[in-house]
Write a protein that holds these residues in place. Structure first.
Motif, PDB file in Angstrom:
ATOM      1  N   GLN A   1       0.840  -1.192   0.000  1.00 32.27           N
ATOM      2  CA  GLN A   1       0.000   0.000   0.000  1.00 32.27           C
ATOM      3  C   GLN A   1       0.883   1.253   0.000  1.00 32.27           C
ATOM      4  OE1 GLN A   1      -3.294  -0.051  -0.203  1.00 32.27           O
ATOM      5  NE2 GLN A   1      -3.580   2.158  -0.102  1.00 32.27           N
ATOM      6  N   PRO A   2       0.717   2.143  -0.993  1.00 27.97           N
ATOM      7  CA  PRO A   2       1.509   3.378  -0.978  1.00 27.97           C
ATOM      8  C   PRO A   2       1.077   4.278   0.170  1.00 27.97           C
ATOM      9  CG  PRO A   2      -0.132   3.446  -2.717  1.00 27.97           C
ATOM     10  CD  PRO A   2      -0.175   2.060  -2.162  1.00 27.97           C
ATOM     11  N   LEU A   3       1.930   5.235   0.498  1.00 25.25           N
ATOM     12  CA  LEU A   3       1.643   6.145   1.599  1.00 25.25           C
ATOM     13  C   LEU A   3       0.763   7.303   1.146  1.00 25.25           C
ATOM     14  CD1 LEU A   3       5.249   6.495   3.107  1.00 25.25           C
ATOM     15  CD2 LEU A   3       3.401   5.006   3.922  1.00 25.25           C
ATOM     16  N   LYS A   4      -0.066   7.764   2.053  1.00 25.70           N
ATOM     17  CA  LYS A   4      -0.819   8.994   1.848  1.00 25.70           C
ATOM     18  C   LYS A   4      -0.150  10.049   2.721  1.00 25.70           C
ATOM     19  CE  LYS A   4      -5.625  10.345   1.115  1.00 25.70           C
ATOM     20  NZ  LYS A   4      -7.044   9.924   1.311  1.00 25.70           N
ATOM     21  N   ILE A   5       0.454  11.059   2.087  1.00 31.04           N
ATOM     22  CA  ILE A   5       1.347  11.984   2.772  1.00 31.04           C
ATOM     23  C   ILE A   5       0.709  13.364   2.893  1.00 31.04           C
ATOM     24  CG2 ILE A   5       3.640  13.046   2.722  1.00 31.04           C
ATOM     25  CD1 ILE A   5       4.410  10.675   0.784  1.00 31.04           C
ATOM     26  N   GLY A   6       0.490  13.805   4.124  1.00 34.20           N
ATOM     27  CA  GLY A   6      -0.044  15.139   4.364  1.00 34.20           C
ATOM     28  C   GLY A   6       1.078  16.119   4.677  1.00 34.20           C
ATOM     29  N   LEU A   7       0.897  17.359   4.251  1.00 32.71           N
ATOM     30  CA  LEU A   7       1.866  18.424   4.540  1.00 32.71           C
ATOM     31  C   LEU A   7       1.109  19.691   4.899  1.00 32.71           C
ATOM     32  CD1 LEU A   7       4.705  19.811   4.498  1.00 32.71           C
ATOM     33  CD2 LEU A   7       4.333  20.224   2.051  1.00 32.71           C
ATOM     34  N   PHE A   8       1.461  20.277   6.042  1.00 34.37           N
ATOM     35  CA  PHE A   8       0.931  21.592   6.430  1.00 34.37           C
ATOM     36  C   PHE A   8       2.100  22.545   6.531  1.00 34.37           C
ATOM     37  CE2 PHE A   8      -0.166  24.680   9.861  1.00 34.37           C
ATOM     38  CZ  PHE A   8      -1.165  25.353   9.174  1.00 34.37           C
ATOM     39  N   THR A   9       2.040  23.634   5.787  1.00 33.74           N
ATOM     40  CA  THR A   9       3.158  24.563   5.743  1.00 33.74           C
ATOM     41  C   THR A   9       2.633  25.990   5.619  1.00 33.74           C
ATOM     42  OG1 THR A   9       5.253  25.029   4.604  1.00 33.74           O
ATOM     43  CG2 THR A   9       3.393  24.431   3.225  1.00 33.74           C
ATOM     44  N   SER A  10       3.506  26.950   5.829  1.00 39.10           N
ATOM     45  CA  SER A  10       3.123  28.356   5.702  1.00 39.10           C
ATOM     46  C   SER A  10       4.383  29.198   5.460  1.00 39.10           C
ATOM     47  CB  SER A  10       2.414  28.833   6.980  1.00 39.10           C
ATOM     48  OG  SER A  10       3.273  28.739   8.102  1.00 39.10           O
TER      49      SER A  10
ATOM     50  N   VAL B   1      -4.534  10.208   6.457  1.00 35.54           N
ATOM     51  CA  VAL B   1      -3.169  10.188   5.935  1.00 35.54           C
ATOM     52  C   VAL B   1      -2.300   9.253   6.777  1.00 35.54           C
ATOM     53  CG1 VAL B   1      -3.364  12.536   5.018  1.00 35.54           C
ATOM     54  CG2 VAL B   1      -2.421  12.185   7.314  1.00 35.54           C
ATOM     55  N   ASP B   2      -1.251   8.742   6.168  1.00 33.96           N
ATOM     56  CA  ASP B   2      -0.312   7.853   6.867  1.00 33.96           C
ATOM     57  C   ASP B   2       0.758   8.632   7.618  1.00 33.96           C
ATOM     58  OD1 ASP B   2      -1.255   5.177   5.885  1.00 33.96           O
ATOM     59  OD2 ASP B   2      -0.821   6.111   3.953  1.00 33.96           O
ATOM     60  N   VAL B   3       0.980   9.866   7.189  1.00 35.38           N
ATOM     61  CA  VAL B   3       1.958  10.733   7.841  1.00 35.38           C
ATOM     62  C   VAL B   3       1.528  12.174   7.622  1.00 35.38           C
ATOM     63  CG1 VAL B   3       3.433  10.646   5.780  1.00 35.38           C
ATOM     64  CG2 VAL B   3       4.397  11.454   7.936  1.00 35.38           C
ATOM     65  N   ALA B   4       1.698  13.007   8.638  1.00 36.96           N
ATOM     66  CA  ALA B   4       1.442  14.441   8.513  1.00 36.96           C
ATOM     67  C   ALA B   4       2.732  15.175   8.849  1.00 36.96           C
ATOM     68  CB  ALA B   4       0.310  14.882   9.441  1.00 36.96           C
ATOM     69  N   ILE B   5       3.269  15.885   7.867  1.00 40.69           N
ATOM     70  CA  ILE B   5       4.453  16.708   8.071  1.00 40.69           C
ATOM     71  C   ILE B   5       3.947  18.093   8.455  1.00 40.69           C
ATOM     72  CG2 ILE B   5       6.577  17.607   7.025  1.00 40.69           C
ATOM     73  CD1 ILE B   5       6.147  15.345   4.852  1.00 40.69           C
ATOM     74  N   MET B   6       4.225  18.511   9.690  1.00 34.72           N
ATOM     75  CA  MET B   6       3.674  19.750  10.223  1.00 34.72           C
ATOM     76  C   MET B   6       4.790  20.776  10.441  1.00 34.72           C
ATOM     77  SD  MET B   6       0.410  18.975  10.430  1.00 34.72           S
ATOM     78  CE  MET B   6      -0.211  20.380  11.355  1.00 34.72           C
ATOM     79  N   GLU B   7       4.721  21.876   9.713  1.00 37.75           N
ATOM     80  CA  GLU B   7       5.684  22.960   9.892  1.00 37.75           C
ATOM     81  C   GLU B   7       5.148  23.949  10.916  1.00 37.75           C
ATOM     82  OE1 GLU B   7       7.676  26.769   7.574  1.00 37.75           O
ATOM     83  OE2 GLU B   7       6.410  25.382   6.443  1.00 37.75           O
ATOM     84  N   VAL B   8       5.953  24.256  11.915  1.00 36.05           N
ATOM     85  CA  VAL B   8       5.583  25.245  12.929  1.00 36.05           C
ATOM     86  C   VAL B   8       5.388  26.605  12.264  1.00 36.05           C
ATOM     87  CG1 VAL B   8       6.486  26.537  14.902  1.00 36.05           C
ATOM     88  CG2 VAL B   8       6.712  24.049  14.831  1.00 36.05           C
ATOM     89  N   GLY B   9       4.433  27.379  12.795  1.00 35.02           N
ATOM     90  CA  GLY B   9       4.222  28.727  12.279  1.00 35.02           C
ATOM     91  C   GLY B   9       5.210  29.712  12.877  1.00 35.02           C
ATOM     92  N   VAL B  10       5.077  29.982  14.179  1.00 37.93           N
ATOM     93  CA  VAL B  10       5.985  30.888  14.897  1.00 37.93           C
ATOM     94  C   VAL B  10       6.414  30.225  16.195  1.00 37.93           C
ATOM     95  CG1 VAL B  10       6.208  33.117  16.059  1.00 37.93           C
ATOM     96  CG2 VAL B  10       4.933  32.960  13.911  1.00 37.93           C
ATOM     97  N   GLY B  11       7.714  30.168  16.418  1.00 42.29           N
ATOM     98  CA  GLY B  11       8.235  29.610  17.667  1.00 42.29           C
ATOM     99  C   GLY B  11       8.113  28.106  17.724  1.00 42.29           C
ATOM    100  N   GLY B  12       7.316  27.616  18.659  1.00 40.78           N
ATOM    101  CA  GLY B  12       7.166  26.181  18.844  1.00 40.78           C
ATOM    102  C   GLY B  12       6.386  25.878  20.107  1.00 40.78           C
TER     103      GLY B  12
END
Length: 311
Positions: A61-70, A140-151
């Motif tokens: 099964q291929p991966l379903k890849i989520g990305l949240f970025t800004s 999704v199988d993975v969510a890549i989450m980019e921080v907005g400001v700070g952490g």
């Protein structure tokens, strides 16, 4: 942003029908930093896309890849991507109104953290909430989450059990929110470190690295500091991108090991780094009006970034 930020975001998450525990299903890769966190996420997405293609070729099964970025470059849909593409206009509208309507509904009532807690999230927090909702609905199988400001107080930091955390290069930015010294800023950025969750960092100035090491020890989190990759072709140009590529590579190594108990193949990692793209970062293209004129475009926004871009 303050100590109420994450509890308030948890309340918004509950209001739209999700628990913080639900986010563990997303197998999150969480990335903070001053410079390079967006490029790191792009490299990470590209590497995992090649892993997905390898799985497909093996009959898995291929991966379903989520990305949240800004931020976004042209359209807001760019912030929420699945398998390398912004979600469709139809899906954006659907998940937007599912989130918005749930927040506006009188039932269930919103849990107030303090008397001053807002009844609706602001722009970035709303989009973070919508992204988490989208990824859960899309399974999704993975969510890549980019921080907005700070952490520490960033809305993406609501996740309590990411698979791995990454910290890109640190510098001075958002001083009104994060502080005026590199130590203060590093404290906020390293706030994404979670108990017993591996954390990977690029090489940092000593003052910043000391803070990251302290926060990793406090959380009993294994810290690995990676050196820039060498002799590898990168799809996103620039000497400074070699550190981001190294960070992405190790994030994928750790993610593959912890979620699928497999060792990441150097072949698909190399291909992922080569095919990575990130519009508006180290980008060159000829002018449509004057083909002999070449535009060089980058989102550099600190003195260090501008210097690196100029190289």
């Amino acid at each position: 942003m303050n100590q109420h930020s994450i509890p308030e975001f948890c309340a918004f998450l509950e209001k739209i029908g999700h628990s913080v525990k639900d986010l563990d299903k997303l197998n999150v890769i969480h990335v903070a930093g001053t410079k390079g966190k967006g490029s790191t996420c792009a490299f990470t997405q590209s590497i995992l896309t090649q892993l997905s293609e390898q799985r497909r070729a093996e009959g898995k099964q291929p991966l379903k890849i989520g990305l949240f970025t800004s931020p976004h470059l042209i359209q807001v849909r760019e912030r929420i991507q699945i398998n390398g593409q912004p979600i469709s206009q139809l899906d954006f509208a659907k998940y937007f109104y599912e989130t918005f309507d749930a927040l506006r509904s009188p039932h269930p009532p919103l849990r107030k953290v303090s008397v001053d807690s807002p009844s609706m999230p602001m722009y970035f927090r709303f989009l973070t909430l919508m992204a988490y909702h989208t990824f859960l609905r899309e399974q999704v199988d993975v969510a890549i989450m980019e921080v907005g400001v700070g952490g520490e107080y960033d809305s993406t930091n609501v996740v309590q059990q990411p698979v791995v955390c990454g910290i890109a290069s640190l510098g001075i930015d958002h001083q009104n929110s994060l502080g005026s010294t590199i130590e203060e800023i590093a404290w906020h950025k390293a706030g994404i470190i979670k108990p017993k969750v591996p954390v990977v960092s690029v090489e940092q100035v000593p003052e910043a690295l000391k803070v990251i090491e302290e926060r990793a020890r406090e959380n009993d989190a294994e810290l690995q500091v990676v050196k820039p990759v060498d002799d590898v072709e990168l799809g996103i140009q620039g000497v400074h991108q070699r550190a981001n590529a190294a960070l992405a590579t190790e994030l994928c190594h750790v993610w593959a090991q912890r979620t699928h108990n497999v060792t990441a193949s150097e072949s698909y990692i190399a291909r992922g780094l080569q095919l990575a793209s990130w519009p508006g970062r180290s980008q060159s293209f000829p002018s449509p009006r004057v083909p002999s004129l070449i535009w060089h475009v980058d989102g550099a926004h600190t003195v260090e970034s501008i210097r690196a871009c100029a190289k």
